[in-house]
Design an enzyme around this catalytic site. Structure first.
Site, PDB file in Angstrom:
ATOM      1  N   TYR A 119     -21.753  -5.718 -37.136  1.00 27.62           N
ATOM      2  CA  TYR A 119     -21.910  -4.442 -37.836  1.00 27.62           C
ATOM      3  C   TYR A 119     -23.371  -4.247 -38.064  1.00 27.62           C
ATOM      4  CZ  TYR A 119     -21.525  -2.449 -42.487  1.00 27.62           C
ATOM      5  OH  TYR A 119     -21.503  -1.341 -43.497  1.00 27.62           O
ATOM      6  N   LYS A 169     -24.491  -0.217 -37.147  1.00 22.24           N
ATOM      7  CA  LYS A 169     -25.261   0.545 -38.115  1.00 22.24           C
ATOM      8  C   LYS A 169     -26.862   0.904 -37.732  1.00 22.24           C
ATOM      9  CE  LYS A 169     -21.896   0.833 -40.828  1.00 22.24           C
ATOM     10  NZ  LYS A 169     -21.123   2.361 -41.082  1.00 22.24           N
ATOM     11  N   VAL A 190     -21.489  -2.717 -52.337  1.00 23.99           N
ATOM     12  CA  VAL A 190     -20.753  -2.249 -53.494  1.00 23.99           C
ATOM     13  C   VAL A 190     -20.171  -3.124 -53.858  1.00 23.99           C
ATOM     14  CG1 VAL A 190     -19.060  -0.737 -54.163  1.00 23.99           C
ATOM     15  CG2 VAL A 190     -20.472  -0.071 -52.247  1.00 23.99           C
ATOM     16  N   TRP A 228     -38.036  -5.431 -50.231  1.00 15.65           N
ATOM     17  CA  TRP A 228     -39.017  -6.894 -50.015  1.00 15.65           C
ATOM     18  C   TRP A 228     -38.593  -7.668 -49.322  1.00 15.65           C
ATOM     19  CZ3 TRP A 228     -37.770  -8.743 -55.815  1.00 15.65           C
ATOM     20  CH2 TRP A 228     -36.325  -8.871 -56.008  1.00 15.65           C
TER      21      TRP A 228
HETATM   22  N1  LIG Z   1     -18.699  -1.086 -49.126  1.00 18.27           N
HETATM   23  C1  LIG Z   1     -19.911  -1.332 -48.818  1.00 18.27           C
HETATM   24  O1  LIG Z   1     -20.458  -2.420 -49.760  1.00 18.27           O
HETATM   25  C2  LIG Z   1     -20.730  -0.596 -47.937  1.00 18.27           C
HETATM   26  C3  LIG Z   1     -22.069  -0.966 -48.051  1.00 18.27           C
HETATM   27  C4  LIG Z   1     -22.958  -0.110 -46.996  1.00 18.27           C
HETATM   28  C5  LIG Z   1     -22.309   0.613 -45.934  1.00 18.27           C
HETATM   29  N2  LIG Z   1     -21.114   0.728 -46.007  1.00 18.27           N
HETATM   30  C6  LIG Z   1     -20.384   1.898 -45.166  1.00 18.27           C
HETATM   31  O2  LIG Z   1     -19.973   2.743 -45.974  1.00 18.27           O
HETATM   32  C7  LIG Z   1     -18.514   3.310 -45.162  1.00 18.27           C
HETATM   33  C8  LIG Z   1     -17.445   2.930 -45.935  1.00 18.27           C
HETATM   34  O3  LIG Z   1     -17.417   1.685 -46.449  1.00 18.27           O
HETATM   35  P1  LIG Z   1     -16.204   1.082 -47.419  1.00 18.27           P
HETATM   36  O4  LIG Z   1     -16.606   0.086 -47.758  1.00 18.27           O
HETATM   37  O5  LIG Z   1     -15.436   2.333 -48.132  1.00 18.27           O
HETATM   38  O6  LIG Z   1     -14.950   0.720 -46.108  1.00 18.27           O
HETATM   39  P2  LIG Z   1     -13.405   0.582 -46.251  1.00 18.27           P
HETATM   40  O7  LIG Z   1     -12.862  -0.460 -45.206  1.00 18.27           O
HETATM   41  O8  LIG Z   1     -13.077   0.529 -47.641  1.00 18.27           O
HETATM   42  O9  LIG Z   1     -13.010   2.225 -45.644  1.00 18.27           O
HETATM   43  C9  LIG Z   1     -13.099   2.274 -44.384  1.00 18.27           C
HETATM   44  C10 LIG Z   1     -12.021   3.477 -43.959  1.00 18.27           C
HETATM   45  O10 LIG Z   1     -12.355   3.896 -42.754  1.00 18.27           O
HETATM   46  C11 LIG Z   1     -10.846   4.105 -41.943  1.00 18.27           C
HETATM   47  N3  LIG Z   1     -10.889   3.863 -40.645  1.00 18.27           N
HETATM   48  C12 LIG Z   1     -10.968   2.555 -39.887  1.00 18.27           C
HETATM   49  N4  LIG Z   1     -10.977   2.885 -38.709  1.00 18.27           N
HETATM   50  C13 LIG Z   1     -10.550   4.291 -38.435  1.00 18.27           C
HETATM   51  C14 LIG Z   1     -10.388   4.867 -37.455  1.00 18.27           C
HETATM   52  N5  LIG Z   1     -10.348   4.494 -36.077  1.00 18.27           N
HETATM   53  N6  LIG Z   1     -10.293   6.134 -37.513  1.00 18.27           N
HETATM   54  C15 LIG Z   1      -9.971   6.661 -38.703  1.00 18.27           C
HETATM   55  N7  LIG Z   1     -10.365   6.020 -39.946  1.00 18.27           N
HETATM   56  C16 LIG Z   1     -10.633   4.877 -39.665  1.00 18.27           C
HETATM   57  C17 LIG Z   1     -10.121   2.931 -42.874  1.00 18.27           C
HETATM   58  O11 LIG Z   1      -8.507   3.299 -42.746  1.00 18.27           O
HETATM   59  C18 LIG Z   1     -10.749   2.909 -44.198  1.00 18.27           C
HETATM   60  O12 LIG Z   1      -9.968   3.585 -45.054  1.00 18.27           O
HETATM   61  C19 LIG Z   1     -18.696   2.601 -44.035  1.00 18.27           C
HETATM   62  O13 LIG Z   1     -19.371   3.168 -42.916  1.00 18.27           O
HETATM   63  C20 LIG Z   1     -19.323   1.187 -44.301  1.00 18.27           C
HETATM   64  O14 LIG Z   1     -20.166   0.843 -43.051  1.00 18.27           O
HETATM   65  C21 LIG Z   1     -20.334   0.217 -46.996  1.00 18.27           C
END
Ligand SMILES: NC(=O)c1ccc[n+]([C@@H]2O[C@H](COP(=O)([O-])OP(=O)(O)OC[C@H]3O[C@@H](n4cnc5c(N)ncnc54)[C@H](O)[C@@H]3O)[C@@H](O)[C@H]2O)c1
Length: 281
Positions: free
Chosen positions: A192, A196, A225, A281
């Site tokens: 992960y 990123k 989140v 921090w």
């Molecule tokens: N949720 C958090 O706390 C958080 C924090 C920092 C960053 N992020 C980033 O934000 C973004 C969204 O996160 P999230 O929590 O909504 O994730 P999530 O797992 O809820 O949603 C990810 C979506 O991507 C889709 N997906 C996965 N593989 C795929 C593929 N091969 N082709 C098409 N779609 C595909 C899934 O079906 C899903 O709907 C991500 O890039 C994640 O790394 C999330």
């Protein structure tokens, strides 16, 4: 300011926790919207709901971001419905969540049972899971930029927003994932943060490459989140955050609209950090 009514936006992974928020924010700003996720049915249902609620043109398509042919098919169908894309939000990713099934990365099983964190330890982490995360989180972004961004470069305008993470900037402190009784619920996976970090580097690469073609490429780095995690986790996360709380799913809406809009027209190659101060921090 921040008017998106002349834009057509595409969000990948649009059915996920944050994808739905990005879609809502862009459509409230007036953009026509393309909703891309793995399964066509729910993507299409979500597009209909968005159209009914906001009155904007909306299309839902099923596609796999790791499959160039599937993305090209999706592009043809999106263009036929709403026209060529001006704003691309590369949001799809595999993100093993403490509140989710920590045994599975993508479709790859990494552990035997939900209480056993040892199988997610670096020493035993399956190479297939590492590889799949690189495919979705990095190669998927690369392919979407090529398939949907090339048209932007031809037209001479566009905005690409690559969703990164605090973990692209700092490493996971694995004690965050340790229960009050000292047992480890999970280890945040090695892929992960790696993927990123790659999102941030690729963002700078493409910003430099396409700047003179009028395509802006920026990253947005969200923090964690709140999403039904156990209380001990929310408390630990909040204590490690200067603003003393986890993010609400809606906390990234303004940042997405800003980066998509012409108000960000002198911004490219940047990383907009919206993390409650986690990396301060
Ligand atoms: N949720 C958090 O706390 C958080 C924090 C920092 C960053 N992020 C980033 O934000 C973004 C969204 O996160 P999230 O929590 O909504 O994730 P999530 O797992 O809820 O949603 C990810 C979506 O991507 C889709 N997906 C996965 N593989 C795929 C593929 N091969 N082709 C098409 N779609 C595909 C899934 O079906 C899903 O709907 C991500 O890039 C994640 O790394 C999330």
């Amino acid at each position: 300011m921040f008017d998106l009514s002349n834009k057509r936006a595409l969000v990948t992974g649009a059915l996920g926790l944050l994808g739905r928020e990005h879609v809502g924010a862009l459509t409230e700003g007036g953009a026509s919207i393309a909703i891309l996720d793995v399964d066509e049915g729910p993507a299409s249902d979500f597009a209909h709901a968005i159209h009914r609620r906001f009155g904007v043109d909306a299309v839902g398509v099923g596609a796999d971001v790791t499959d160039e042919k599937s993305l090209k098919d999706a592009r043809a169908r999106i263009e036929a419905r709403i026209g060529p894309i001006d704003v691309l939000v590369n949001n799809a990713a595999l993100n093993p969540k403490v509140e989710g099934n920590t045994n599975v990365v993508g479709n790859i099983r990494v552990a035997g049972n939900t209480d056993d964190a040892s199988a997610t330890a670096f020493e035993r982490y399956p190479i297939e899971a590492w590889q799949r995360a690189l495919d979705v989180n990095v190669t998927g972004m690369f392919l979407c930029c090529r398939v949907f961004g090339a048209g932007m470069a031809e037209k001479g305008r566009g905005s690409i927003i690559n969703i990164a993470s605090t973990y692209g900037m700092v490493g996971p402190n694995q004690s965050l994932y340790r229960r009050p009784d000292g047992s480890q619920k999970m280890f945040k996976s090695p892929d992960y943060p790696t993927t990123k970090g790659a999102v941030l580097a690729f963002t700078r690469y493409l910003a430099a490459y396409w700047g003179h073609r009028g395509v802006r490429v920026n990253a947005l780095s969200p923090g964690g989140v709140e999403n039904g995690q156990e209380d001990w986790f929310v408390t630990k996360y909040s204590e490690r955050t200067p603003l003393s709380r986890m993010a609400a799913p809606s906390d990234y809406r303004g940042a997405v609209v800003f980066l998509a809009s012409d108000e960000a027209s002198y911004m490219t190659g940047a990383n907009l950090v919206v993390d409650g101060g986690w990396t301060a921090w």
